[in-house]
Structure formats: C-alpha cells, structure tokens
Design an enzyme around this catalytic site. Structure first.
Site, short mmCIF file in Angstrom:
data_model
loop_
_atom_site.label_atom_id
_atom_site.label_comp_id
_atom_site.label_asym_id
_atom_site.label_seq_id
_atom_site.Cartn_x
_atom_site.Cartn_y
_atom_site.Cartn_z
N HIS A 242 0.72 -0.97 0.04
CA HIS A 242 -0.32 -0.06 -0.36
C HIS A 242 0.86 1.53 0.25
O HIS A 242 0.71 1.64 1.65
CB HIS A 242 -1.37 -0.21 0.89
CG HIS A 242 -0.35 -0.65 2.98
ND1 HIS A 242 0.26 -0.22 3.36
CD2 HIS A 242 -1.45 -1.27 3.75
CE1 HIS A 242 0.67 -0.60 4.38
NE2 HIS A 242 -0.49 -1.44 4.53
N ASP A 318 -5.96 -3.62 0.04
CA ASP A 318 -5.93 -4.09 1.71
C ASP A 318 -7.60 -3.83 1.74
O ASP A 318 -7.69 -3.10 2.81
CB ASP A 318 -5.28 -2.82 1.65
CG ASP A 318 -5.23 -2.69 3.21
OD1 ASP A 318 -4.88 -3.68 3.57
OD2 ASP A 318 -4.66 -1.50 3.89
O1 DOR Z 1 -5.63 0.07 7.39
C1 DOR Z 1 -5.76 -0.59 7.85
N1 DOR Z 1 -5.82 -1.58 8.19
N2 DOR Z 1 -3.97 -1.01 7.84
C2 DOR Z 1 -3.69 -2.33 8.56
O2 DOR Z 1 -2.35 -1.95 8.88
C3 DOR Z 1 -4.03 -3.01 8.93
C4 DOR Z 1 -5.13 -2.72 8.31
C5 DOR Z 1 -6.60 -3.82 9.45
O3 DOR Z 1 -5.85 -4.87 9.65
O4 DOR Z 1 -7.79 -3.43 9.90
#
Ligand code: DOR
Length: 441
Positions: A242, A318
């Site tokens: 990301h 993500d």
């Molecule tokens: O936005 C995010 N959500 N960044 C992360 O590094 C972890 C992820 C999550 O697991 O919710």
C-alpha cells in the site's frame, strides 16, 4: 484453496479477450476444459457449450495480494466465506490473506488450521501470508521456512510494522536465505506516532493527531539499508505494501540511482490512494480512516503516474473490514481500514482507464500477471494449460456503490454512493462459474 475444478467443456465466444501476460488484446474465443484453459483463438470451431459473451471483456482472474479475511478470531468483521464471496463479486479469483488474525498466522499449525478453514469455506483461491514476528511481537521473528513449507506464499509485517533496525536486518537475512517474498508495511512510528489520519490542513482543522507522510518514505529507506547491511541487497525479495505517498516515490527514484539498492523490489498501491485525498475524511470520517492514511492532491497525482509508468506494478485492495459498531467509535478511536474487494475494479476503471491515465490492458496487468509473477504462482494468464480462472467484465454498465448490497460483512467504505462505469459480469474459478450475469451463484 484448491477449488473443485469444473468438469464442463465450454467456449466463451466473441469477447474482447485481454491477457496482459502474453500481450493478447483482440476479439477471440476461449475454450475451457476440466478446469483449465484449453485454447484461445480468433478463428476456431467452438467446443462444448457455447456462451456468447460479445461486448464483454474476458481477462485472467483478478489476483489481490492484500486482503484481511479476519478469520480466525474476528469473525464479527468478516469470515473466509463472506470475504471470498466479496472477492468473487469483485472479480477476484485469488486473494492473499493477511496474518493479523487471532491467533496470528505465525506458525505452521496455524497455517494448517487456516488452510482447513479455506478448504471448507472459500469460494475462490486463498493463499495465506505468514506473520513476520511471533504473536505480532516486536522482538522474535517467525520461522519463514516453516511457514512457507506449511503453505504461505509470503511473509509480512503488515499492521505490525517492524521498527527495530536489527530486526529488519535479520528479517532481510532470513527472507533472502529462504527465498521468501517479504511484504513490508512501511511505517516509521517516529513519524506516524499516534496519528489517525495524514498530517496536514484537514487533520489540523479537525483537531486530530496526524501522521507525517515521511513515515512511509523513511521506513522504505530503512529496509534498503537493512538489506545492504545484511549483505542481501541482491537476493532479498521486497514488496512494498500500500504505497501512498509522493515522498516515497521520489525517494525511490534516488534509491534506484544508487549502486547498492535492493534488486528485487516491487510496489503495490490501493485504489483509495489514487481516488481520494484527506479531504474525504471530512465527509466520511472513520470510513475514510486507514493506515497508511489518505494523503494530498500531489500524492494522488504521483501515485497515478507511478501506476501508469510501471513504478508501481500491483493494484491490491487492502480490504480491511470492520463492524459498524467499531467504525461508529469515531475518527479518533475507530480502527484503521476500509473494504475494497467490491469497489476496486470500478474505482480503478474510473480513475485510471476512463480518465485516460492508462489503457485497460495496462490496468489489468497490475491485477493479474504482475501479482502472479511477484508471488510466483501459475495463474494470471489465459495461456493454454493454465487454471481456468477468468474474470468477465461488462465495461459499459453504470452503477452506484451501495455498501448494503456488498457480500462482505464490512460496509466501511468512503466510496458510498459513487457512480461508476464498468462492472464484473462473471467470475470463473477453476473452470466453474461462481458469478454469472453479476449474480453470485
Ligand atoms: O488500514 C489498515 N487496516 N491498515 C493496516 O495496516 C491494517 C488493516 C487492518 O487489519 O484493519
């Protein structure tokens, strides 16, 4: 997952077939037999059942290198069943699952348990990624070789970014020695501190702590230094998760000019980093909160350029589902993360293809053959003999994002209500339709 292969013989007829792996972009027919691609041809007698898909785009099944499926441990946010249903609804036939579950995927027994669950519940292929540190701690590395042997495709510190320089050196050494792909969540806590969004005018106006965008850039430089110090700059395979910031990309340019930089380096971004800025936090609050955070106009422009010129090779989601109750805690206290599986293709088409930043085949490369090559998996192409993982896109359908209609349990998206053009018409995993005419089967 090893999905049950379809046994049917069929031919998809008359679509625009785009296979970036071999540079194919032409109207053609595609024949599938016993779960594999049998042939792809412009002029050949169709075999088996004939399905007319004229006007649609047929491409290798999309691959998402960065998905939080949440199981085991956080089933109130998502499960393997709901997350993979969201994946196929979004056109993905393979997703890589992140290890920040409870318990974390940090030892072979836990990989085995996860693979069992995947076998039972997944509707697409799921490739586990192992955790870099035991119990997501800050000091002890996991056994990368054991995790790979148990079935992981990569190792990551996502969500628990390694800070200690010696631990970074040891990570680079172990990854290089075992051949593991390491996926780095680049964040230097000295600069992100306790920020809940990007540091800038919006964070100041909203009165919340911000993360300095240099956090990502400095962490990336640190990984390069660690690899060099460990003497593995030529063999350490590093994938930057990301990527969100112009600083990172500018530093990368300098880095690549230096003689001792990491040789096997790949970059990934997610749609929100080229579709939104920190301004979205004003409107969407915690549903626009993720880590790394949304940045500024200059970052959006830089990320678009980098995807278009190939500096960033992979588009991932993500996908990070959270429950409505968790996101209702407000900007300061809600967890980081937004869902992305069901909006990725539509947002990418709008922001990159319809707006003329890049061509459709170039975009599809970032979601098919590029991640396949980096992961070292055999899908991502329609070449004869390959698994019949296929995505069929209706490029002209207009639709609006309605989180309530998502297959995912997570409804946390800043794209709510956004009008998009281009949608998944069909998803085929191992020769078996799992989505047809936009409906999950
Ligand atoms: O936005 C995010 N959500 N960044 C992360 O590094 C972890 C992820 C999550 O697991 O919710």
């Amino acid at each position: 997952m090893k999905p049950r292969n379809g046994s049917e013989l069929f031919t998809l007829r008359g679509a625009r077939v785009i296979d970036p792996a071999v540079g194919w972009d032409a109207q053609a027919d595609l024949c599938v037999q016993a779960g594999c691609i049998k042939w792809l041809a412009e002029d050949r007698k169709p075999e088996g059942r004939i399905m007319d898909v004229g006007g649609l785009v047929v491409t290798p099944g999309l691959i998402d290198m960065h998905v939080h499926l949440r199981e085991p441990g956080f089933e109130h946010k998502e499960t393997i069943a709901t997350g993979t249903r969201a994946a196929v609804a979004g056109g993905f036939t393979t997703v890589c699952s992140m290890p920040n579950t409870d318990p974390p995927i940090d030892r072979p027994e836990r990989v085995a348990d996860l693979l069992n669950r995947i076998k039972g519940d997944a509707v697409c292929r799921v490739l586990p990624i192992g955790a870099a540190t035991l119990e997501h701690g800050k000091d002890r590395l996991t056994d990368f070789q054991a995790l790979l042997q148990a079935g992981c495709v990569a190792i990551t510190d996502d969500a628990f970014p390694i800070q200690d320089f010696r631990l970074k050196c040891a990570t680079a050494s172990q990854a290089a020695a075992t051949g593991a792909l390491f996926i780095a969540h680049c964040e230097d806590n000295n600069y992100s501190v306790d920020g809940v969004m990007n540091k800038g005018s919006v964070s100041r106006e909203l009165g919340v702590p911000g993360q300095n965008a240099a956090s990502e850039q400095i962490a990336m430089l640190d990984w390069n230094r660690a690899a060099t110090q460990a003497g593995v700059a030529d063999s350490f395979k590093l994938h930057l998760a990301h990527v969100s910031s112009d600083y990172t990309l500018r530093s990368l340019e300098f880095l690549l000019d230096s003689p001792d930089h990491i040789q096997h380096l790949s970059l990934e971004t997610a749609p929100h980093y080229f579709a939104l800025t920190a301004e979205a936090v004003r409107e969407h609050g915690s549903n626009a909160k993720m880590n790394p955070p949304l940045r500024e106009e200059a970052d959006v422009a830089a990320i678009k350029r980098a995807v278009a010129d190939g500096t960033i090779q992979v588009l991932a989601t993500d996908h990070a589902p959270h429950s409505p109750e968790e996101k209702a805690l407000g900007l300061a206290d809600a967890p980081f993360g937004i869902v992305g599986l069901e909006t990725c293709l539509g947002v990418a088409l709008a922001e990159l293809v319809h707006s003329g930043v890049m061509s459709l085949p170039e975009l599809l490369a970032t979601m098919t053959c590029n991640p396949a090559r980096i992961l070292g998996i055999e899908s991502g192409t329609l070449a004869p003999g390959s698994p019949a993982d296929i995505t069929i896109i209706d490029p002209d359908t207009e639709w609006a994002v309605e989180p309530e209609a998502f297959q995912s349990k997570g409804k946390n998206t800043p794209f709510v209500g956004r009008a998009l053009k281009g949608r998944v018409w069909g998803t085929i995993v191992g020769g078996r339709f799992v989505v047809r005419e936009g409906e999950l089967l």
